[in-house]
Design a protein around this motif. Structure first.
Motif, PDB file in Angstrom:
ATOM      1  N   TRP A  80      75.055 -22.972  66.947  1.00 50.46           N
ATOM      2  CA  TRP A  80      76.323 -22.875  67.520  1.00 50.46           C
ATOM      3  C   TRP A  80      76.560 -23.518  68.529  1.00 50.46           C
ATOM      4  CZ3 TRP A  80      81.370 -22.981  67.643  1.00 50.46           C
ATOM      5  CH2 TRP A  80      81.679 -22.262  69.344  1.00 50.46           C
ATOM      6  N   LEU A  81      74.508 -23.747  69.526  1.00 46.78           N
ATOM      7  CA  LEU A  81      74.976 -24.377  70.535  1.00 46.78           C
ATOM      8  C   LEU A  81      75.474 -25.756  70.435  1.00 46.78           C
ATOM      9  CD1 LEU A  81      71.706 -23.003  72.452  1.00 46.78           C
ATOM     10  CD2 LEU A  81      73.540 -22.466  73.114  1.00 46.78           C
ATOM     11  N   ALA A  82      74.811 -26.406  69.874  1.00 46.64           N
ATOM     12  CA  ALA A  82      74.802 -27.925  69.009  1.00 46.64           C
ATOM     13  C   ALA A  82      76.566 -27.762  68.890  1.00 46.64           C
ATOM     14  CB  ALA A  82      74.957 -28.081  68.445  1.00 46.64           C
ATOM     15  N   VAL A  83      77.206 -27.131  68.159  1.00 45.27           N
ATOM     16  CA  VAL A  83      78.548 -27.044  67.045  1.00 45.27           C
ATOM     17  C   VAL A  83      79.236 -27.090  68.974  1.00 45.27           C
ATOM     18  CG1 VAL A  83      80.496 -25.712  66.365  1.00 45.27           C
ATOM     19  CG2 VAL A  83      78.334 -26.450  65.956  1.00 45.27           C
ATOM     20  N   LEU A  84      78.722 -26.226  69.922  1.00 50.96           N
ATOM     21  CA  LEU A  84      79.514 -25.753  71.168  1.00 50.96           C
ATOM     22  C   LEU A  84      79.890 -26.992  72.316  1.00 50.96           C
ATOM     23  CD1 LEU A  84      81.379 -23.920  73.082  1.00 50.96           C
ATOM     24  CD2 LEU A  84      78.869 -23.691  73.847  1.00 50.96           C
ATOM     25  N   ALA A 182      80.865 -33.523  61.696  1.00 51.39           N
ATOM     26  CA  ALA A 182      80.109 -34.605  61.155  1.00 51.39           C
ATOM     27  C   ALA A 182      78.969 -34.890  61.718  1.00 51.39           C
ATOM     28  CB  ALA A 182      81.215 -36.061  61.096  1.00 51.39           C
ATOM     29  N   THR A 183      78.398 -34.904  63.027  1.00 54.01           N
ATOM     30  CA  THR A 183      78.577 -34.621  64.697  1.00 54.01           C
ATOM     31  C   THR A 183      77.033 -33.888  63.522  1.00 54.01           C
ATOM     32  OG1 THR A 183      79.907 -36.020  65.845  1.00 54.01           O
ATOM     33  CG2 THR A 183      77.652 -35.237  66.880  1.00 54.01           C
ATOM     34  N   VAL A 184      77.182 -32.514  63.809  1.00 51.64           N
ATOM     35  CA  VAL A 184      76.097 -32.419  64.076  1.00 51.64           C
ATOM     36  C   VAL A 184      75.167 -31.607  62.786  1.00 51.64           C
ATOM     37  CG1 VAL A 184      75.638 -29.153  63.684  1.00 51.64           C
ATOM     38  CG2 VAL A 184      76.855 -30.280  65.763  1.00 51.64           C
ATOM     39  N   GLY A 185      76.559 -32.466  61.341  1.00 51.33           N
ATOM     40  CA  GLY A 185      75.313 -32.296  60.108  1.00 51.33           C
ATOM     41  C   GLY A 185      74.696 -33.429  60.265  1.00 51.33           C
ATOM     42  N   THR A 186      74.748 -34.712  60.343  1.00 49.74           N
ATOM     43  CA  THR A 186      74.200 -35.552  60.156  1.00 49.74           C
ATOM     44  C   THR A 186      72.876 -35.715  61.050  1.00 49.74           C
ATOM     45  OG1 THR A 186      76.117 -36.674  60.060  1.00 49.74           O
ATOM     46  CG2 THR A 186      74.341 -37.694  60.528  1.00 49.74           C
ATOM     47  N   GLN A 378      67.088 -35.474  72.658  1.00 48.72           N
ATOM     48  CA  GLN A 378      67.229 -34.639  71.947  1.00 48.72           C
ATOM     49  C   GLN A 378      68.817 -34.935  71.144  1.00 48.72           C
ATOM     50  OE1 GLN A 378      65.524 -31.074  71.160  1.00 48.72           O
ATOM     51  NE2 GLN A 378      66.952 -30.426  69.592  1.00 48.72           N
ATOM     52  N   LEU A 379      69.585 -34.238  71.913  1.00 46.27           N
ATOM     53  CA  LEU A 379      71.521 -34.220  72.054  1.00 46.27           C
ATOM     54  C   LEU A 379      72.123 -34.963  72.633  1.00 46.27           C
ATOM     55  CD1 LEU A 379      71.395 -30.635  71.306  1.00 46.27           C
ATOM     56  CD2 LEU A 379      71.851 -32.419  69.791  1.00 46.27           C
ATOM     57  N   TRP A 380      72.395 -36.489  72.597  1.00 41.77           N
ATOM     58  CA  TRP A 380      73.183 -37.127  73.457  1.00 41.77           C
ATOM     59  C   TRP A 380      74.675 -35.766  74.051  1.00 41.77           C
ATOM     60  CZ3 TRP A 380      77.834 -39.124  74.203  1.00 41.77           C
ATOM     61  CH2 TRP A 380      78.710 -39.850  75.149  1.00 41.77           C
ATOM     62  N   PRO A 381      74.878 -36.539  75.258  1.00 39.22           N
ATOM     63  CA  PRO A 381      74.365 -36.974  76.722  1.00 39.22           C
ATOM     64  C   PRO A 381      72.974 -36.992  77.706  1.00 39.22           C
ATOM     65  CG  PRO A 381      76.254 -35.823  77.395  1.00 39.22           C
ATOM     66  CD  PRO A 381      75.765 -35.182  76.425  1.00 39.22           C
ATOM     67  N   PRO A 416      67.728 -27.382  65.410  1.00 35.70           N
ATOM     68  CA  PRO A 416      67.472 -28.465  64.855  1.00 35.70           C
ATOM     69  C   PRO A 416      68.523 -29.335  64.337  1.00 35.70           C
ATOM     70  CG  PRO A 416      68.590 -26.507  63.499  1.00 35.70           C
ATOM     71  CD  PRO A 416      68.181 -26.156  64.612  1.00 35.70           C
ATOM     72  N   VAL A 417      68.806 -30.085  65.771  1.00 37.63           N
ATOM     73  CA  VAL A 417      69.817 -31.998  65.636  1.00 37.63           C
ATOM     74  C   VAL A 417      69.570 -32.228  66.048  1.00 37.63           C
ATOM     75  CG1 VAL A 417      72.075 -32.045  65.741  1.00 37.63           C
ATOM     76  CG2 VAL A 417      71.621 -29.595  65.114  1.00 37.63           C
TER      77      VAL A 417
END
Length: 435
Positions: A80-84, A182-186, A378-381, A416-417
């Motif tokens: 959820w943190l990545a999705v958020l 799409a972003t989080v899944g990839t 890890q996670l842009w930006p 894990p993204v």
């Protein structure tokens, strides 16, 4: 004062998270659903449950929760943190589009009588008792009045009952959800697939000709824990062994947890093979759960810990220092112990988790420092935030006579993204100027 400031920061972060979640609920749930609908109720429940799971995922390990509970909350909470993050970014863009779209003048529908609605007839009685003729097609004494035109607009409603504002909210919210998925899944697929091999050649002035082509497999930031476990460790071992390195260097943040919980996950590391062995230095995350237990355990797995120590190899000196997080336990980096009395005519390679110690490496005449820690953002930006705290975020750079190589890491912390910073295992090939 320090505790007071920490509490203020925590409260500020919680307030920000609450505000973001409330705004997303308004735009994605309230503005796109009907009052009392099952979708609105489900969205409202999710708006409360998901941030609680995220906070639980972040704090369960530090709070000493049972490992099964850590694993239960880790996947939904961290994901959820990545999705958020990406949902918020997408909705910020959508907010601009929304404001422009709703300010555009709406088209006015052409006047038309609905065949499903009866015409309104107004009967007027003449004072003399005789009726007057109305519009064509009306009977004596009847006046036909055409229905008022229906106009569009932010609040206008079409025949299907969907207002323009509701349509815009649904279209933009749906687009934001698709882009986020799409972003989080990839990014998730990239982590679970395992790191790719990256090859870098590093010329070193003092390296003897006999050592030309010496290959060091650099592994950093694996982060075995409640999310990435034994299968991920096995993928890394298989990838490293396929490169057939001369030496393997694990430069910190191997684990997030206790040996009791993660010992089985680390077991595949026994299978690492190279001509000169596998060496390990601590990262900051080892100190979160007790670094000494992991130093002892990796030694049992056949790895060679370098705790502020040096190993003289046939062609160069290999040194390693503890992470700076160990200073809180009195076991921080000691460059004097690792490098102070060495023969400076020999090439030296230093393993140090954080790139920030490069200044110490330069002062001690190190030729090459191998580090991790940054995850490449890890996670842009996140890359731009990492640049504020690290001299190099990823790749090879020179500082005086010392070169610094920073790996993006083989795993991921938290979600894990990875977005814009793919994981890697780097094979550093040493090159001699004399070759």
């Amino acid at each position: 004062m320090t505790v007071f400031v920490f509490v203020l920061i925590v409260l500020a972060v919680l307030a920000l998270l609450a505000s973001v979640h409330r705004w997303l609920w308004i735009r994605l749930v309230r503005d796109t659903t009907r009052p009392g609908s099952p979708v609105r109720r489900a969205g409202t429940v999710a708006a409360f449950v998901l941030p609680v799971l995220a906070l639980a995922a972040l704090t369960a390990g530090r709070a000493g929760a049972p490992f099964w509970l850590q694993r239960t909350v880790a996947w939904p909470g961290f994901m959820w943190l990545a999705v958020l993050l990406y949902l918020t970014l997408a909705m910020l863009v959508a907010e601009v589009v929304r404001r422009v779209w709703l300010r555009r003048p709406a088209r006015t529908a052409a006047p038309a009588a609905s065949p499903q609605e009866p015409e309104l007839l107004v009967r007027e009685e003449a004072a003399t008792g005789t009726g007057e003729t109305g519009a064509a097609g009306s009977g004596p004494g009847d006046v036909a009045t055409a229905p008022a035109p229906v106009t569009g607009g932010a609040a206008g409603e079409g025949p299907d009952g969907v207002t323009r504002r509701l349509f815009v909210s649904r279209a933009l919210g749906g687009a934001a959800l698709v882009a986020t998925a799409a972003t989080v899944g990839t990014g998730t697929y990239g982590v679970l697939r395992g790191p790719r091999v990256k090859r870098v050649q590093v010329p070193l002035a003092r390296l003897p000709r006999a050592a030309h082509g010496f290959r060091i497999a650099v592994v950093s930031d694996v982060h075995l824990g409640a999310v990435l476990g034994r299968a991920h460790a096995q993928r890394i071992v298989d990838t490293v062994n396929r490169t057939q390195p001369d030496l393997i260097a694990i430069v910190g943040d191997l684990v997030d947890g206790d040996v009791q919980d993660l010992g089985p996950a680390a077991e595949p590391l026994r299978g690492l093979t190279s001509r000169h062995g596998t060496f390990f230095v601590t990262g900051n995350h080892e100190y979160f759960s007790g670094a000494q237990q992991w130093v002892d355990h990796v030694r049992e797995l056949g790895l060679n810990p370098l705790e502020n120590a040096r190993r003289e190899l046939p062609y160069f000196d290999l040194a390693g220092v503890n992470d700076i997080a160990g200073e809180t336990e009195g076991h921080g980096p000691d460059f004097g112990a690792a490098l102070g009395d060495r023969d400076r005519s020999r090439t030296s390679v230093l393993l140090a988790h954080q790139p920030i110690v490069i200044d110490d490496a330069v002062r001690h005449g190190v030729d090459l420092q191998l580090s991790g820690h940054t995850h490449g953002g890890q996670l842009w930006p996140g890359k731009y935030l990492a640049e504020l705290a690290n001299p190099t975020v990823a790749g090879l750079e020179r500082y005086g006579d010392t070169q610094l190589y920073v790996s993006r890491g083989a795993g991921a912390w938290g979600p894990p993204v990875r977005v814009g910073a793919p994981s890697d295992i780097t094979v550093v090939e040493l090159a001699s100027y004399q070759a």
